[in-house]
Design a protein around this motif. Sequence first.
Motif, PDB file in Angstrom:
ATOM      1  N   TYR A 101      -3.023   7.219  -7.537  1.00  0.00           N
ATOM      2  CA  TYR A 101      -2.246   6.469  -6.542  1.00  0.00           C
ATOM      3  C   TYR A 101      -3.026   6.404  -5.229  1.00  0.00           C
ATOM      4  N   GLU A 102      -3.608   7.528  -4.831  1.00  0.00           N
ATOM      5  CA  GLU A 102      -4.320   7.582  -3.556  1.00  0.00           C
ATOM      6  C   GLU A 102      -5.620   6.764  -3.593  1.00  0.00           C
ATOM      7  N   GLN A 103      -6.330   6.825  -4.732  1.00  0.00           N
ATOM      8  CA  GLN A 103      -7.559   6.013  -4.872  1.00  0.00           C
ATOM      9  C   GLN A 103      -7.236   4.522  -4.803  1.00  0.00           C
ATOM     10  N   ILE A 104      -6.160   4.137  -5.461  1.00  0.00           N
ATOM     11  CA  ILE A 104      -5.774   2.723  -5.485  1.00  0.00           C
ATOM     12  C   ILE A 104      -5.404   2.245  -4.090  1.00  0.00           C
ATOM     13  N   ALA A 105      -4.682   3.103  -3.338  1.00  0.00           N
ATOM     14  CA  ALA A 105      -4.308   2.744  -1.960  1.00  0.00           C
ATOM     15  C   ALA A 105      -5.553   2.551  -1.106  1.00  0.00           C
ATOM     16  N   LYS A 106      -6.547   3.444  -1.267  1.00  0.00           N
ATOM     17  CA  LYS A 106      -7.792   3.340  -0.494  1.00  0.00           C
ATOM     18  C   LYS A 106      -8.550   2.065  -0.825  1.00  0.00           C
ATOM     19  N   ALA A 107      -8.428   1.610  -2.066  1.00  0.00           N
ATOM     20  CA  ALA A 107      -9.158   0.417  -2.501  1.00  0.00           C
ATOM     21  C   ALA A 107      -8.404  -0.874  -2.169  1.00  0.00           C
TER      22      ALA A 107
END
Length: 437
Positions: A101-107
Amino acid sequence: MTSLAVLRASELVTLSGPKRPRIGTELSSLGIIRNGGILIRDGMIEKIGPTDEIEKNLGDAEIIDARGRVVLPGFVDAHTHLVFAGNRLDDFERRARGETYEQIAKAGGGIWSTVEKTRAASELDLLAQAKNHANWFLRCGTTTIEAKSGYGLTVEDELKILRVMRQLNASRRASDGIRESRIPSKAPVAIDAAETEAAPEIVPTFLGAHAIPRGMSPDEYLEFVIAEMLPRVAVEKLAEFCDVFCERGYFNIDQSRKILSAAKKVGLSLRGHVDQLTNSGGAKLLADMGATTADHLEQTDEQGIAALKKANVQPVLLPGSVYALGSSRYPRAREMIEAGLAVVLATDFNPGSSPTPSMPMVLSLACTQMKMSPAEAITASTVNAAYSVNRGDKIGSLEIGKLANFVIFDCEDSRELAYWFGMPLTHSVFVKGERVL
Ligand SMILES: [Zn+2]
């Protein structure tokens, strides 16, 4: 004066009991009447009991034969993000490839992508999409939906989302969308759904502090929410509750306390997204603030549970989001029930982490993943949920004087609702005694 009688339900699940949320072993007590009946006048429950009793004084009541079927209070979904534009299919696919979830938000995915689509949508467009979502809830047997703003993050866009909720409540007459998707029924119900109230009731919550807009620090944005948004929400009476996303990378404990304190001052009741990804002490904060509910709680420990108990805060558990995020860290429902908390279950319907409007799916997850019994899960999603949105005196159970919001399901035993998963068993849905599906 219109009247309606529902007769011969194989199980009439009343949830009758004390006039407060249910705790401990009370969660297992569904107040089932076999071969049960209800007499409804002007949208209210006038009588409830065995069919023989109800049949004695039917008068001119329209009769619905619920033989072989379960009758349950309409589900109350106490945590949703009903109003947003578009979907998050790309995120869904990324997660399937293993991204967090956090990686997707950063991307560039995550909440932000929904904010952009929601800002770009007109109020009319958003209303149409929200009506469509609300109709999905009805099809799963939900008749009351708590709904949060939070995908606008500017004054005008947050107000736009809350106004859509107001419009949904104002237009609670049959809409074309609802009529078209009405489930065909072979049951002997002689009511014209096209002329009845359609949408579930919406309970509006202001969640301006859902994420931090680009180019602003959390503190700057928080000041803006408190100084510019909250007063408008309060003056226009657009929300009953205020919520905050208290989480690493969003709003910390101090910032969350600030927004909740300001909301309390303008008369809003409090809810909060806490301890979802990290145990930050969010449960304790909400206990200190006298919040109505503390939601998520996947990481909450014994101390958090004890704090909630002491302050009588209702935990709202959201197993759909744990499931959809591919996690296995469900909240400690059993410990919460044993500690005497009035547990609530909800969908957390939203395009990113919980794209389901289905309370029966949540019942299934509660039983299989959190070891709640089917009866406990039903109590948590009806009467306890009703108290958690300050409507325990009107809805959530089928008792004399309450609104006739109920659902007829195509099954004989209420445990089937949690058992057969991924398939709607809804036969028909009634709001204030009128058939809406
Ligand atoms: Zn949420």
